[in-house]
Enzyme design. Structure first.
Site, PDB file in Angstrom:
ATOM      1  N   HIS A  69       0.804  -1.142   0.011  1.00 17.86           N
ATOM      2  CA  HIS A  69       0.094  -0.106  -0.259  1.00 17.86           C
ATOM      3  C   HIS A  69       0.932   1.100  -0.133  1.00 17.86           C
ATOM      4  CE1 HIS A  69      -3.163  -2.715  -0.135  1.00 17.86           C
ATOM      5  NE2 HIS A  69      -4.138  -1.395   0.690  1.00 17.86           N
TER       6      HIS A  69
ATOM      7  N   ASP B 173      -6.241   5.138   9.470  1.00 16.59           N
ATOM      8  CA  ASP B 173      -8.193   5.272   9.419  1.00 16.59           C
ATOM      9  C   ASP B 173      -8.324   4.056   8.470  1.00 16.59           C
ATOM     10  OD1 ASP B 173      -7.310   7.741  10.623  1.00 16.59           O
ATOM     11  OD2 ASP B 173      -7.031   8.299   8.684  1.00 16.59           O
TER      12      ASP B 173
ATOM     13  N   GLU C 293      -9.851  13.400  14.703  1.00 18.95           N
ATOM     14  CA  GLU C 293      -9.949  14.106  13.570  1.00 18.95           C
ATOM     15  C   GLU C 293     -10.539  15.063  12.708  1.00 18.95           C
ATOM     16  OE1 GLU C 293      -9.125  11.068  10.383  1.00 18.95           O
ATOM     17  OE2 GLU C 293      -7.838  10.090  12.002  1.00 18.95           O
TER      18      GLU C 293
HETATM   19  C1  LIG Z   1      -6.372   3.244   2.530  1.00 18.23           C
HETATM   20  C2  LIG Z   1      -5.037   3.838   3.089  1.00 18.23           C
HETATM   21  C3  LIG Z   1      -5.453   4.306   4.138  1.00 18.23           C
HETATM   22  C4  LIG Z   1      -3.775   4.743   4.785  1.00 18.23           C
HETATM   23  N1  LIG Z   1      -4.344   5.502   6.319  1.00 18.23           N
HETATM   24  C5  LIG Z   1      -3.738   5.843   7.271  1.00 18.23           C
HETATM   25  C6  LIG Z   1      -3.410   6.516   8.363  1.00 18.23           C
HETATM   26  O1  LIG Z   1      -4.940   6.495   8.306  1.00 18.23           O
HETATM   27  N2  LIG Z   1      -2.270   6.834   9.031  1.00 18.23           N
HETATM   28  C7  LIG Z   1      -0.663   6.089   8.606  1.00 18.23           C
HETATM   29  O2  LIG Z   1       0.140   6.452   9.283  1.00 18.23           O
HETATM   30  N3  LIG Z   1      -0.627   5.761   6.871  1.00 18.23           N
HETATM   31  C8  LIG Z   1      -2.041   5.391   6.194  1.00 18.23           C
HETATM   32  N4  LIG Z   1      -1.619   5.211   5.736  1.00 18.23           N
HETATM   33  C9  LIG Z   1      -0.362   4.486   4.937  1.00 18.23           C
HETATM   34  C10 LIG Z   1       0.451   3.553   5.291  1.00 18.23           C
HETATM   35  O3  LIG Z   1       0.951   3.155   5.913  1.00 18.23           O
HETATM   36  C11 LIG Z   1       1.194   2.705   4.169  1.00 18.23           C
HETATM   37  O4  LIG Z   1       0.315   2.869   3.284  1.00 18.23           O
HETATM   38  C12 LIG Z   1       2.438   2.588   4.611  1.00 18.23           C
HETATM   39  O5  LIG Z   1       3.519   2.001   3.745  1.00 18.23           O
HETATM   40  C13 LIG Z   1       1.505   1.168   5.180  1.00 18.23           C
HETATM   41  O6  LIG Z   1       1.395   0.172   4.171  1.00 18.23           O
HETATM   42  P1  LIG Z   1       1.598  -1.996   3.542  1.00 18.23           P
HETATM   43  O7  LIG Z   1       1.652  -2.044   5.008  1.00 18.23           O
HETATM   44  O8  LIG Z   1       1.511  -2.237   2.969  1.00 18.23           O
HETATM   45  O9  LIG Z   1       2.803  -1.385   3.441  1.00 18.23           O
HETATM   46  P2  LIG Z   1       4.107  -1.839   2.359  1.00 18.23           P
HETATM   47  O10 LIG Z   1       3.851  -0.434   1.054  1.00 18.23           O
HETATM   48  O11 LIG Z   1       4.232  -3.149   1.615  1.00 18.23           O
HETATM   49  O12 LIG Z   1       5.564  -1.434   2.648  1.00 18.23           O
HETATM   50  C14 LIG Z   1       6.173  -0.275   3.082  1.00 18.23           C
HETATM   51  C15 LIG Z   1       7.610   0.449   3.049  1.00 18.23           C
HETATM   52  O13 LIG Z   1       7.648  -0.630   4.614  1.00 18.23           O
HETATM   53  C16 LIG Z   1       8.809  -1.638   4.284  1.00 18.23           C
HETATM   54  N5  LIG Z   1       8.311  -3.063   4.633  1.00 18.23           N
HETATM   55  C17 LIG Z   1       6.968  -3.831   4.852  1.00 18.23           C
HETATM   56  N6  LIG Z   1       6.314  -4.564   5.302  1.00 18.23           N
HETATM   57  C18 LIG Z   1       7.942  -4.532   6.768  1.00 18.23           C
HETATM   58  C19 LIG Z   1       8.284  -4.858   7.023  1.00 18.23           C
HETATM   59  N7  LIG Z   1       7.852  -6.256   8.078  1.00 18.23           N
HETATM   60  N8  LIG Z   1       9.456  -4.711   8.195  1.00 18.23           N
HETATM   61  C20 LIG Z   1      10.500  -3.881   7.750  1.00 18.23           C
HETATM   62  N9  LIG Z   1      10.146  -3.150   6.646  1.00 18.23           N
HETATM   63  C21 LIG Z   1       8.868  -3.303   6.142  1.00 18.23           C
HETATM   64  C22 LIG Z   1       8.404  -1.459   3.011  1.00 18.23           C
HETATM   65  O14 LIG Z   1      10.177  -2.102   2.107  1.00 18.23           O
HETATM   66  C23 LIG Z   1       8.283  -0.116   2.445  1.00 18.23           C
HETATM   67  O15 LIG Z   1       9.631   0.295   1.975  1.00 18.23           O
HETATM   68  C24 LIG Z   1      -2.743   4.398   4.589  1.00 18.23           C
HETATM   69  C25 LIG Z   1      -2.625   3.727   3.156  1.00 18.23           C
HETATM   70  C26 LIG Z   1      -3.523   3.638   2.748  1.00 18.23           C
HETATM   71  C27 LIG Z   1      -3.801   2.887   0.838  1.00 18.23           C
END
Ligand SMILES: Cc1cc2nc3c(=O)[nH]c(=O)nc-3n(C[C@H](O)[C@H](O)[C@H](O)COP(=O)(O)OP(=O)(O)OC[C@H]3O[C@@H](n4cnc5c(N)ncnc54)[C@H](O)[C@@H]3O)c2cc1C
Length: 499
Positions: A75, A138, A249
């Site tokens: 994401h 969120d 918020e």
């Molecule tokens: C609809 C939506 C709503 C959101 N709302 C919020 C919000 O309210 N507040 C907020 O703070 N953020 C929010 N986000 C953002 C969210 O925090 C980021 O998308 C974040 O990247 C987490 O997504 P993911 O778990 O898919 O991680 P990824 O996008 O897959 O990874 C994010 C980063 O972390 C690294 N990573 C992933 N897993 C690990 C791990 N286990 N160890 C070390 N590194 C790792 C990856 O290599 C990459 O660099 C939102 C995103 C979306 C799409």
């Protein structure tokens, strides 16, 4: 670029396996604006698999172009969880089996969660014990390791701090392939480095997260303001008050009349007659969003507290709406929108998001410029705006925040469903650029959240005085710059830093 073939990975004996056919799927993310094709996808069957894979890449030395990106739920917005010609570790393969709630025995309750576990599953599991994590995002279809690598911010952060402030212990595979347990007491430097560390220092394979008793229900309230100064004054008063709401918020509504009608489907107006007479008249409106927890038998007390708190606020009296929902329904609210948007084909579109942290001292001039001049039309997506307290953020983590006691999270969460015009990436990026340029020219001390800088110079400016520590930690825990190459902070010696 040299792309390694399966032979390079063949010395590894794994509980899980590598695949190659699904590499294109790992070259996509929620941002939907860039694509880096990996060479292989690791579906780990154990933490040892991740350690073996990273250790193997480390042993190949700096002349090998191989890198490793942990992928949570993908994401990210701009390729942060991708690895061009490298290995993507599908962290979700490791979820479920190690999710464990511990309570009783004289210690505060906690959950041990795999790094690839979705927060929604953590919630489902902890609710079985009447418990829940304290701080949220969120949206819950994000992974534990993914949000802890950023910060994890939502409307509870004013009280509990971001998610990174609510972790007791981590298990990490470093860039050398070592498996290390760390906490504030043990290997503390790695613990704080990894929290908000953008995946640069290690792969989080397990996180121990603090829990609290979960309420059964919440009263979810929305009230409107047309005056930005009284909106933010009330938000700040509420986050500083001792007795206050549980979630605070806010969002900005630009030139949009329909939104009030949307509310009527799920939110009850306090006064239906007055509410039906309310006209937004094209004004910019500011919606304060609040919740108060209750369990059912304490509904009267909750109502008295809500009434007392609301009486202190300066919102437009006819615009008070509320609804009572289960705690699960409230926390999983964005998923409800996801389902609707998916059905309309509007979820898997580009998302040129911009998330800013703005110091309190500049929020009024920021609003005057951005909501008064730059954004003239309704945005293609929500605009979040709410304050948090710096005192709840631990400055030993890698997270970068403005240097002021209160700062605002302002999120421009645009979708770009069309190729040209108002709904295009170009249109949204033009507005984003104008907003960032204004912040830079006015020198208001803004920091970006979920930033996607493309040069090390930009990252150095982002980290400021904290760059030295960040760089030192990188040399210590991932000296060959193997991990999370999609963040584009440290190039692997043999790799050009370009997309
Ligand atoms: C609809 C939506 C709503 C959101 N709302 C919020 C919000 O309210 N507040 C907020 O703070 N953020 C929010 N986000 C953002 C969210 O925090 C980021 O998308 C974040 O990247 C987490 O997504 P993911 O778990 O898919 O991680 P990824 O996008 O897959 O990874 C994010 C980063 O972390 C690294 N990573 C992933 N897993 C690990 C791990 N286990 N160890 C070390 N590194 C790792 C990856 O290599 C990459 O660099 C939102 C995103 C979306 C799409």
């Amino acid at each position: 670029m040299h792309v390694p073939d399966a032979d390079v990975l063949s010395p590894l004996t794994l509980d899980g396996h590598f695949t190659f056919h699904d590499a294109p799927a790992m070259a996509r993310d929620f941002g939907n604006r860039c694509s880096l094709l990996p060479a292989a996808v690791l579906h780990p069957g154990s933490v040892s698999d991740i350690a073996a894979a990273v250790g193997h890449v480390f042993s190949l030395g700096e002349r090998s172009p191989l890198t490793v990106a942990a992928r949570g739920h993908g994401h990210s917005l701009m390729c942060q969880s991708q690895a061009a010609g490298g290995i993507v570790v599908k962290m979700e393969s490791l979820r479920g089996d190690r999710l464990q709630v511990v309570h009783g025995g004289g210690v505060p309750p906690f959950v041990d969660a795999p790094g690839g576990e979705l927060w929604i599953n953590v919630l489902h599991e902890t609710l079985k014990y009447g418990l829940a994590p304290k701080s949220w995002t969120d949206y819950l279809h994000l992974t534990v390791g993914g949000t802890l690598s950023n910060a994890g911010v939502s409307g509870q952060a004013f009280r509990h701090g971001p998610q990174v402030s609510n972790v007791n212990q981590l298990e990490i595979v470093t860039g050398r392939g070592d498996v290390v347990t760390c906490s504030p007491e043990e290997n503390a430097d790695l613990f704080y480095a990894a929290l908000g560390g953008l995946g640069q220092f290690g792969i989080i394979t397990r996180a121990r997260i603090a829990l609290e008793p979960a309420p059964k229900m919440v009263r979810w309230i929305r009230v409107l303001y047309s005056d930005f100064a009284s909106f933010t004054e009330d938000q700040e008063m509420l986050i500083m008050a001792e007795k206050t709401f549980d979630y605070i918020e806010g969002f900005v509504i630009i030139n949009r009349t329909g939104i009030l009608n949307n509310w009527r489907t799920s939110f009850k107006p306090q006064d239906p007659v007055q509410a039906s007479r309310f006209q937004s008249d094209g004004r910019v409106l500011y919606c304060l969003e609040l919740t108060k927890k209750f369990n059912g038998d304490d509904v009267d007390t909750m109502e008295q507290e809500v009434t007392a708190l609301l009486s202190r606020l300066g919102y437009i009296r006819s615009t008070m709406f509320h609804t009572d929902v289960t705690y699960l329904e409230f926390l999983d609210r964005v998923h409800t929108s996801e389902v609707k948007l998916r059905a309309q084909g509007l979820w898997e579109v580009p998302h040129p998001w911009l998330n800013l942290l703005i110091p309190r001292s500049s929020i009024q001039i920021f609003a005057k410029e951005v909501f008064g001049k730059i954004l003239k039309d309704s945005n293609n997506g929500p605009i979040l705006l709410y304050p948090v307290n710096k005192s709840k953020w631990d400055n030993r983590t890698s997270v970068v925040i403005p240097d002021e006691e209160i700062f605002y999270l302002v999120g421009f969460l645009s979708s770009a469903p069309s190729l040209s015009g108002h709904g295009s990436v170009a249109h949204a990026m033009n507005l984003n650029n104008q907003i960032v340029e204004f912040c830079e020219e006015a020198d208001i001390g803004m920091k970006q959240y979920l930033a996607a800088y493309t040069t090390q110079q930009q990252w150095k400016a982002h980290f400021g005085a904290r760059w030295e520590t960040f760089e030192r930690r990188k040399h210590t825990y991932d000296p060959l710059a193997i991990l999370a190459p999609g963040q584009r902070i440290f190039p692997k010696a043999s790799l050009p830093l370009s997309l």
